[in-house]
Design a protein around this motif. Structure first.
Motif, PDB file in Angstrom:
ATOM      1  N   PRO A  69     -13.234  49.994 -20.284  1.00 42.87           N
ATOM      2  CA  PRO A  69     -12.234  48.368 -20.831  1.00 42.87           C
ATOM      3  C   PRO A  69     -12.451  47.404 -21.784  1.00 42.87           C
ATOM      4  O   PRO A  69     -13.118  48.649 -22.870  1.00 42.87           O
ATOM      5  N   ALA A  70     -11.401  47.575 -22.257  1.00 35.24           N
ATOM      6  CA  ALA A  70     -11.663  46.791 -24.103  1.00 35.24           C
ATOM      7  C   ALA A  70     -12.102  45.945 -24.033  1.00 35.24           C
ATOM      8  O   ALA A  70     -12.775  45.168 -23.392  1.00 35.24           O
ATOM      9  N   GLY A  71     -12.441  45.382 -25.089  1.00 36.13           N
ATOM     10  CA  GLY A  71     -13.406  44.453 -25.382  1.00 36.13           C
ATOM     11  C   GLY A  71     -14.832  44.174 -25.272  1.00 36.13           C
ATOM     12  O   GLY A  71     -15.965  45.376 -24.630  1.00 36.13           O
ATOM     13  N   PRO A  72     -15.691  43.382 -25.732  1.00 36.32           N
ATOM     14  CA  PRO A  72     -18.053  43.720 -26.059  1.00 36.32           C
ATOM     15  C   PRO A  72     -17.647  43.176 -23.969  1.00 36.32           C
ATOM     16  O   PRO A  72     -16.467  42.585 -23.090  1.00 36.32           O
ATOM     17  N   ALA A  73     -18.602  44.195 -23.635  1.00 32.17           N
ATOM     18  CA  ALA A  73     -19.228  43.502 -22.590  1.00 32.17           C
ATOM     19  C   ALA A  73     -19.321  41.821 -22.545  1.00 32.17           C
ATOM     20  O   ALA A  73     -19.668  41.134 -23.407  1.00 32.17           O
ATOM     21  N   VAL A  74     -20.221  41.918 -20.890  1.00 33.30           N
ATOM     22  CA  VAL A  74     -20.023  40.003 -20.437  1.00 33.30           C
ATOM     23  C   VAL A  74     -21.346  39.911 -21.286  1.00 33.30           C
ATOM     24  O   VAL A  74     -22.099  40.531 -21.563  1.00 33.30           O
ATOM     25  N   PRO A  75     -21.150  38.740 -21.574  1.00 35.75           N
ATOM     26  CA  PRO A  75     -22.517  37.781 -22.472  1.00 35.75           C
ATOM     27  C   PRO A  75     -23.553  38.091 -21.319  1.00 35.75           C
ATOM     28  O   PRO A  75     -23.828  37.764 -20.544  1.00 35.75           O
ATOM     29  N   ALA A  76     -25.198  38.373 -21.792  1.00 36.85           N
ATOM     30  CA  ALA A  76     -26.484  38.915 -21.554  1.00 36.85           C
ATOM     31  C   ALA A  76     -26.321  37.404 -20.712  1.00 36.85           C
ATOM     32  O   ALA A  76     -26.320  36.596 -21.158  1.00 36.85           O
ATOM     33  N   GLY A  77     -27.358  37.202 -19.670  1.00 42.32           N
ATOM     34  CA  GLY A  77     -27.664  35.833 -19.081  1.00 42.32           C
ATOM     35  C   GLY A  77     -26.519  35.607 -18.104  1.00 42.32           C
ATOM     36  O   GLY A  77     -27.245  33.866 -17.307  1.00 42.32           O
ATOM     37  N   GLU A  78     -25.729  35.874 -18.338  1.00 41.64           N
ATOM     38  CA  GLU A  78     -24.473  35.342 -17.479  1.00 41.64           C
ATOM     39  C   GLU A  78     -24.344  35.580 -15.584  1.00 41.64           C
ATOM     40  O   GLU A  78     -24.047  34.874 -15.367  1.00 41.64           O
ATOM     41  N   ILE A  79     -24.057  37.393 -16.028  1.00 45.48           N
ATOM     42  CA  ILE A  79     -24.313  37.770 -14.712  1.00 45.48           C
ATOM     43  C   ILE A  79     -25.896  38.263 -14.529  1.00 45.48           C
ATOM     44  O   ILE A  79     -26.600  38.354 -15.139  1.00 45.48           O
ATOM     45  N   VAL A  80     -25.776  37.846 -12.892  1.00 43.85           N
ATOM     46  CA  VAL A  80     -27.248  38.262 -12.218  1.00 43.85           C
ATOM     47  C   VAL A  80     -26.523  39.352 -11.492  1.00 43.85           C
ATOM     48  O   VAL A  80     -25.757  38.974 -10.830  1.00 43.85           O
ATOM     49  N   GLU A  81     -27.898  39.767 -10.559  1.00 43.29           N
ATOM     50  CA  GLU A  81     -27.952  40.874  -9.878  1.00 43.29           C
ATOM     51  C   GLU A  81     -27.518  40.115  -8.394  1.00 43.29           C
ATOM     52  O   GLU A  81     -29.646  39.654  -8.560  1.00 43.29           O
ATOM     53  N   LEU A  82     -27.577  40.867  -7.682  1.00 44.02           N
ATOM     54  CA  LEU A  82     -27.718  40.473  -6.425  1.00 44.02           C
ATOM     55  C   LEU A  82     -28.682  41.163  -6.094  1.00 44.02           C
ATOM     56  O   LEU A  82     -28.416  42.398  -5.730  1.00 44.02           O
ATOM     57  N   GLY A  83     -29.171  40.412  -4.592  1.00 41.07           N
ATOM     58  CA  GLY A  83     -29.832  41.501  -3.338  1.00 41.07           C
ATOM     59  C   GLY A  83     -30.366  40.759  -2.234  1.00 41.07           C
ATOM     60  O   GLY A  83     -29.498  39.775  -2.023  1.00 41.07           O
ATOM     61  N   PRO A  84     -30.657  41.471  -1.431  1.00 39.92           N
ATOM     62  CA  PRO A  84     -31.173  40.091   0.013  1.00 39.92           C
ATOM     63  C   PRO A  84     -31.748  39.642  -0.131  1.00 39.92           C
ATOM     64  O   PRO A  84     -30.742  38.556   0.806  1.00 39.92           O
ATOM     65  N   ALA A  85     -32.430  38.042  -1.106  1.00 37.78           N
ATOM     66  CA  ALA A  85     -32.371  37.075  -0.426  1.00 37.78           C
ATOM     67  C   ALA A  85     -30.812  36.342  -0.901  1.00 37.78           C
ATOM     68  O   ALA A  85     -30.859  34.995  -0.517  1.00 37.78           O
ATOM     69  N   ASP A  86     -30.240  36.886  -1.409  1.00 36.62           N
ATOM     70  CA  ASP A  86     -28.637  36.286  -1.791  1.00 36.62           C
ATOM     71  C   ASP A  86     -27.938  35.986  -0.778  1.00 36.62           C
ATOM     72  O   ASP A  86     -27.128  36.133  -0.779  1.00 36.62           O
ATOM     73  N   VAL A  87     -27.922  37.004   0.098  1.00 40.40           N
ATOM     74  CA  VAL A  87     -26.909  37.290   1.641  1.00 40.40           C
ATOM     75  C   VAL A  87     -26.821  35.931   1.826  1.00 40.40           C
ATOM     76  O   VAL A  87     -25.030  35.798   2.014  1.00 40.40           O
ATOM     77  N   GLY A  88     -27.276  35.302   2.556  1.00 37.45           N
ATOM     78  CA  GLY A  88     -26.557  33.518   2.574  1.00 37.45           C
ATOM     79  C   GLY A  88     -25.740  33.009   1.693  1.00 37.45           C
ATOM     80  O   GLY A  88     -24.918  32.081   2.416  1.00 37.45           O
ATOM     81  N   ASP A  89     -25.953  33.404  -0.002  1.00 37.55           N
ATOM     82  CA  ASP A  89     -25.031  32.551  -0.074  1.00 37.55           C
ATOM     83  C   ASP A  89     -24.105  33.217  -0.747  1.00 37.55           C
ATOM     84  O   ASP A  89     -22.731  32.573  -0.920  1.00 37.55           O
ATOM     85  N   MET A  90     -24.044  34.806  -0.479  1.00 34.51           N
ATOM     86  CA  MET A  90     -23.024  35.585  -0.460  1.00 34.51           C
ATOM     87  C   MET A  90     -21.935  35.266   0.479  1.00 34.51           C
ATOM     88  O   MET A  90     -20.574  35.024   0.371  1.00 34.51           O
ATOM     89  N   LEU A  91     -22.493  35.500   1.551  1.00 35.27           N
ATOM     90  CA  LEU A  91     -21.867  34.746   2.723  1.00 35.27           C
ATOM     91  C   LEU A  91     -20.920  33.749   2.467  1.00 35.27           C
ATOM     92  O   LEU A  91     -19.484  33.496   2.886  1.00 35.27           O
ATOM     93  N   ALA A  92     -21.639  32.653   2.399  1.00 34.97           N
ATOM     94  CA  ALA A  92     -20.749  31.193   1.753  1.00 34.97           C
ATOM     95  C   ALA A  92     -19.513  31.402   1.368  1.00 34.97           C
ATOM     96  O   ALA A  92     -18.453  31.057   1.355  1.00 34.97           O
ATOM     97  N   LEU A  93     -19.780  32.223  -0.203  1.00 33.62           N
ATOM     98  CA  LEU A  93     -19.105  32.633  -0.804  1.00 33.62           C
ATOM     99  C   LEU A  93     -17.405  32.991  -0.233  1.00 33.62           C
ATOM    100  O   LEU A  93     -17.060  32.616  -0.879  1.00 33.62           O
TER     101      LEU A  93
END
Length: 184
Positions: A69-93
């Protein structure tokens, strides 16, 4: 079971039979799925028996990353890695944004990335199918109220960077009518 296979319940709806399935193969698939469950025969060149009801038929594209991909990587801190505790929010989204199949155990297929605003998950993308040397980017979605700000591009880029860092090659599937996703 026999010549039929599917993912475990809650992971994915993909299913398969041999290229020339017999009645026994279809019967085995029906047992594996359970009554009333969906067999997503994604790109399978087989025709189910007449007593199997079609749920949907969707034209689409498979897109493959052919250069870094061209261009810089995503700024640090903007993206979070999601895990099992996030599944409810992921299903809602995914219920809100409708990117395609996402179930309670889909997160087990790979790494997922997200963007949160005021604690709410507003964008995500992750990994799904992983044939040797390849990893599919899946579940790309943004909450309707957060669209138009490049968040989907950020989570896709995070997934691309994670896949390529591990030596894989990213690909994704998109509905032919989803022009916004194709442009992304």
């Amino acid at each position: 079971m026999g010549n039929a296979a599917t993912y475990q319940t809650g992971v994915a709806t993909f299913a398969t039979v041999t290229l020339e399935p017999t009645k026994a193969d279809w019967d085995d698939l029906a047992v594996l799925l359970g009554r009333g469950e969906l067999a997503d025969l994604f790109s399978a060149p087989v025709t189910p028996p007449a007593d199997w009801a079609p749920v949907f038929d969707l034209a689409g594209f498979q897109m493959v990353l052919d250069r870094p991909p061209a261009g810089p990587a995503v700024p640090a801190g903007e993206i979070v890695e999601l895990g099992p505790a996030d599944v409810g929010d992921m299903l809602a989204l995914t219920d809100l944004a409708r990117p395609g199949p996402f179930w309670t155990r889909t997160i087990e297929l790979g790494t997922f990335y997200g963007v949160r605003e005021a604690g709410a998950l507003v964008a995500m993308a992750g990994e799904r199918l992983q044939p040797p040397g390849w990893t599919e980017i899946s579940s790309v979605c943004t909450a309707p109220h957060a669209r138009g700000r490049g968040l989907a591009a950020h989570v896709v880029r995070a997934a691309v960077d994670g896949i390529t860092a591990g030596g894989g090659r990213p690909f994704l599937h998109v509905a032919a009518k989803n022009l916004g996703a194709i442009r992304l």
